[in-house]
Each structure stands twice: as structure tokens, then as C-alpha cells.
Design a protein around this motif. Structure first.
Motif, PDB file in Angstrom:
ATOM      1  N   ILE A  44       0.848  -1.206   0.000  1.00  0.00           N
ATOM      2  CA  ILE A  44       0.000   0.000   0.000  1.00  0.00           C
ATOM      3  C   ILE A  44       0.881   1.254   0.000  1.00  0.00           C
ATOM      4  O   ILE A  44       0.629   2.215  -0.724  1.00  0.00           O
ATOM      5  N   TYR A  45       1.964   1.207   0.803  1.00  0.00           N
ATOM      6  CA  TYR A  45       2.882   2.348   0.854  1.00  0.00           C
ATOM      7  C   TYR A  45       3.562   2.558  -0.496  1.00  0.00           C
ATOM      8  O   TYR A  45       3.732   3.684  -0.958  1.00  0.00           O
ATOM      9  N   ILE A  46       3.960   1.466  -1.149  1.00  0.00           N
ATOM     10  CA  ILE A  46       4.682   1.596  -2.422  1.00  0.00           C
ATOM     11  C   ILE A  46       3.764   2.187  -3.494  1.00  0.00           C
ATOM     12  O   ILE A  46       4.150   3.077  -4.239  1.00  0.00           O
ATOM     13  N   PRO A  52       5.317   9.549   4.408  1.00  0.00           N
ATOM     14  CA  PRO A  52       5.896  10.908   4.441  1.00  0.00           C
ATOM     15  C   PRO A  52       6.949  11.052   3.342  1.00  0.00           C
ATOM     16  O   PRO A  52       7.602  10.065   2.977  1.00  0.00           O
ATOM     17  N   LEU A  53       7.091  12.276   2.833  1.00  0.00           N
ATOM     18  CA  LEU A  53       7.967  12.542   1.685  1.00  0.00           C
ATOM     19  C   LEU A  53       9.396  12.026   1.898  1.00  0.00           C
ATOM     20  O   LEU A  53      10.038  11.535   0.963  1.00  0.00           O
ATOM     21  N   ARG A  54       9.889  12.114   3.165  1.00  0.00           N
ATOM     22  CA  ARG A  54      11.285  11.711   3.396  1.00  0.00           C
ATOM     23  C   ARG A  54      11.503  10.219   3.135  1.00  0.00           C
ATOM     24  O   ARG A  54      12.613   9.778   2.878  1.00  0.00           O
ATOM     25  N   LEU A  61      12.974   7.003  -6.007  1.00  0.00           N
ATOM     26  CA  LEU A  61      14.253   7.039  -6.737  1.00  0.00           C
ATOM     27  C   LEU A  61      14.682   5.608  -7.061  1.00  0.00           C
ATOM     28  O   LEU A  61      15.200   5.316  -8.134  1.00  0.00           O
ATOM     29  N   ALA A  62      14.409   4.692  -6.125  1.00  0.00           N
ATOM     30  CA  ALA A  62      14.809   3.299  -6.327  1.00  0.00           C
ATOM     31  C   ALA A  62      13.853   2.560  -7.264  1.00  0.00           C
ATOM     32  O   ALA A  62      14.286   1.759  -8.093  1.00  0.00           O
ATOM     33  N   LEU A  63      12.559   2.846  -7.162  1.00  0.00           N
ATOM     34  CA  LEU A  63      11.575   2.029  -7.893  1.00  0.00           C
ATOM     35  C   LEU A  63      11.055   2.666  -9.177  1.00  0.00           C
ATOM     36  O   LEU A  63      10.462   1.975 -10.015  1.00  0.00           O
ATOM     37  N   GLY A  64      11.258   3.969  -9.338  1.00  0.00           N
ATOM     38  CA  GLY A  64      10.721   4.660 -10.521  1.00  0.00           C
ATOM     39  C   GLY A  64      10.080   5.966 -10.078  1.00  0.00           C
ATOM     40  O   GLY A  64       9.366   5.995  -9.082  1.00  0.00           O
ATOM     41  N   ILE A  65      10.319   7.035 -10.856  1.00  0.00           N
ATOM     42  CA  ILE A  65       9.861   8.358 -10.433  1.00  0.00           C
ATOM     43  C   ILE A  65       8.351   8.550 -10.628  1.00  0.00           C
ATOM     44  O   ILE A  65       7.636   8.925  -9.709  1.00  0.00           O
TER      45      ILE A  65
END
Ligand SMILES: NC(=O)c1ccc[n+]([C@@H]2O[C@H](COP(=O)([O-])OP(=O)(O)OC[C@H]3O[C@@H](n4cnc5c(N)ncnc54)[C@H](OP(=O)(O)O)[C@@H]3O)[C@@H](O)[C@H]2O)c1
Length: 314
Positions: A44-46, A52-54, A61-65
Motif C-alpha cells: 500500500i505504501y509503495i 511521508p515525503l522523506r 528514486l529506487a523504484l521509478g519516479i
């Protein structure tokens, strides 16, 4: 093969069942014919924008913009269909279960991954006495719970409080702590009291009631399996009851370690009949949107599984 593709980050409706190319294993990979996956809090988070943005920024950046580059899904249970020439732990036909970590790709009929532990997953023989769907709860909830109980160094006779005892990791934590010989107190809401008692908790406390506070005593360990985002007045009181010697561990403190050795421990405990993973609801791959809508409510009891058909999907 059929797989769930995430067309962009957003609500559950961004998930679409599509035909994609079936992967082939490299020399150091196995190819798993997946029979069940799960929809987890992590999925769900992904997919969404709740983090949160942080945390969201490094993840994207790791999974796709703009959208994930990979098929989603972190948990799988299935059968080894083929192995690369360097594979030594598995052979075709073995029933396996595991977590794919940053490798993702479990919302599909097939997934190739390494047999060795890495950030891209861990894999072990599946418990023989449970279904593929139950194995997905055992993998995700079991890994989360066992890691934290080991960090807490739970000993027989110790008093352990599991906060959030009705969720995927909570249900596994209650049963594992009891298996380790602890005296277990489960904290959940009113509707889950009997359910948590049925998992083997010696005492169950309702976090929604003010009068529950007087039931708290001192504990050697408080394991917060609900996560830092889910809180209550009672959660603060549970922490306060730990005094100076009790330990507090949150499921959110540090990364989930992907270790096949822990999956093997979980398999042994399950096959010995000591614990049983709980599946709240099962959906099919083409009901993935409904499954995400359900899990997003944050009220699941145990895990939510996705059954992956092969015959009818072709
Ligand atoms: N560190 C890591 O690498 C890592 C990896 C994965 C997940 N996690 C964390 O693990 C957390 C738990 O995941 P999960 O899948 O085990 O949980 P979950 O199954 O999503 O939790 C659902 C359960 O939480 C209960 N709940 C909701 N609000 C609550 C509250 N305020 N107090 C107590 N219980 C509450 C619900 O019961 P009621 O409806 O009865 O309240 C429901 O049974 C995630 O949210 C995430 O923060 C961490």
C-alpha cells in the motif's frame, strides 16, 4: 503470463491485470510458478502516497519516479518450475515461500529470483501443513515478528506485550511469543478480543477503552506490531508501564531482514503444529483493486492473500 501492472502511483485503481513476458531464470536464479501472493501494508505504501515525503522520495528514486518500473508484490508461495545451472538449494517441483523485497514482482504467475538472501528476497521450502495462501502470512508476518522477537531476546516466563495483535505481524508475534514460552498479552480493538485470545494470548486488552489502563502491569518486552503511524492513548500507557527495565521495540525500527534461515525456523514451528498463520480474506489476481482497497482500510485480521490461478488464466 498474467501480471498486475501499476500504471502510475496513486489509488488502487492504478493496478491493472495485463499479459506480460514470462521471465526465464539466469544461471543463479530459480523460476517460481506462483500460487499465492499477498497484499501487505508495504504494498500500500509503495503504490500510494501515504508515506511521508522523506521515505517516499528515496523509494521512488529506487523504484521509478512517475510509476514503478517493476511488477508489484513482495510475498510469494509457489512451486519451483525451473532452475539455473548454479542453483543448489532447490529443484523443480519444490514448494517454496518467501519475500521478494526490493525485487518485487510477486503479483504475477511467475517470478525469477536468486536462491541466496539479498535485498531482492529470501526463499525457503514452504511449510508442508499449510496452504499457499497461509504461507504468505507466514512469510511476511512471520519474518517481521520473528526478527523483532529475536531482537527482544524473548525468554520463557517473560511477560511480553504485543501491541496491534490482530494484524499480519501481530498474529504471528502472539503465537511465536507464546511458542517461546512467554506470558503473552495481546492488545487489539473490541472486535478482535476473542480472535486474539484464540491465537493463544494469555491476556487480551482493548486499546479503545479507557478502563483498560488498569489491566496493564510491568512487561519485559513491548513489541509494537501496529507500526508508528497507528497509535492510541493506551499505546502510550503500555510504553509507560515498561518502567526502566522493560524493552520497547517497534516493527518500524530498522529494516526487515530477508533471511531464509528465519523462514526455515518458521516452517519448523508451523509443521510441528505449534502455530498457524491466519488469512483474513483471499482474492484472485483480477480482484487486485478490491484487495488493495480492503487492505488500505488498515483493519485486516492476519494476512490478505491473492490466489494465482494458472489453468484458467492460461
Ligand atoms: N521495518 C520494516 O521494514 C517494515 C516492513 C514492513 C512493514 N512494516 C510495518 O509493519 C506495520 C504492520 O504491518 P502489518 O501488515 O503486520 O499490520 P496490519 O495487518 O496492516 O495491521 C492491521 C491491524 O492493525 C490493527 N490496528 C489498526 N489501528 C490500530 C491501533 N491504533 N492500535 C492497535 N492496532 C491497530 C487493526 O485492528 P483493529 O481494526 O481492530 O484496530 C488490524 O487488525 C506496517 O504498518 C509497517 O509500519 C515495517
Amino acid at each position: 503470463m498474467k501480471a498486475v501492472v501499476c500504471t502510475q502511483y496513486g489509488p488502487p485503481e492504478v493496478l491493472q491485470l495485463k499479459e506480460v513476458i514470462k521471465p526465464s531464470p539466469r544461471h543463479d536464479e530459480v523460476c517460481i510458478k506462483i500460487h499465492a501472493s499477498a497484499v501487505t501494508a508495504s504494498d500500500i505504501y509503495i503504490r500510494g502516497s501515504q508515506l511521508p515525503l522523506r521515505f517516499r522520495l528515496p523509494m521512488r528514486l529506487a523504484l521509478g519516479i512517475t510509476k514503478p518500473r517493476k511488477i508489484l508484490g513482495m510475498v510469494l508461495a509457489g512451486e519451483i518450475e525451473a532452475v539455473g545451472k548454479d542453483i543448489s538449494r532447490f529443484k523443480p517441483g519444490d514448494q517454496v515461500y518467501g519475500v521478494t523485497g526490493f525485487g518485487l514482482g510477486a503479483y504475477a504467475q511467475y517470478k525469477c529470483m536468486k536462491e541466496t538472501d539479498s535485498m531482492h528476497g529470501c526463499l525457503a521450502q514452504k511449510p508442508a501443513t499449510i496452504s499457499y495462501e497461509e504461507a504468505t502470512t507466514a512469510a511476511y508476518g512471520g519474518l517481521l515478528a520473528l526478527q523483532r522477537l529475536e531482537e527482544g531476546n524473548v525468554q520463557p516466563g517473560q511477560r511480553v506485550l504485543i501491541y496491534g495483535a490482530s494484524g499480519t505481524s501481530g498474529t504471528m508475534a502472539v503465537q511465536l511469543a507464546r511458542y517461546f514460552g512467554a506470558e503473552v498479552t495481546g492488545v487489539c480493538s473490541t472486535r478482535n478480543m476473542d480472535f486474539v485470545r484464540s491465537l493463544g494470548a494469555h491476556q487480551v486488552i482493548d486499546y479503545t477503552k479507557d478502563e483498560s489502563a488498569h489491566l496493564l502491569t510491568s512487561y519485559d518486552l513491548m513489541l509494537d506490531t501496529a507500526g508508528k503511524a497507528k497509535t492510541s492513548k493506551l499505546k502510550a500507557l503500555c510504553r509507560a508501564s515498561l518502567g526502566s527495565i522493560g524493552k520497547y521495540i517497534s516493527i518500524d525500527d530498522g529494516k526487515l531482514e530477508l533471511k531464509a534461515a528465519r523462514l526455515e525456523t518458521i516452517r519448523e514451528v508451523i509443521d510441528a503444529g505449534a502455530i498457524r498463520p491466519v488469512v483474513d480474506r483471499t482474492f484472485s489476481l483480477d480482484q487486485i483493486v478490491e484487495a488493495h482497497q480492503y487492505v488500505e482500510q488498515g483493519r485486516k485480521r492476519g494476512g490478505v492473500a491473492i490466489t494465482i490461478e494458472h489453468e484458467s488464466l492460461g
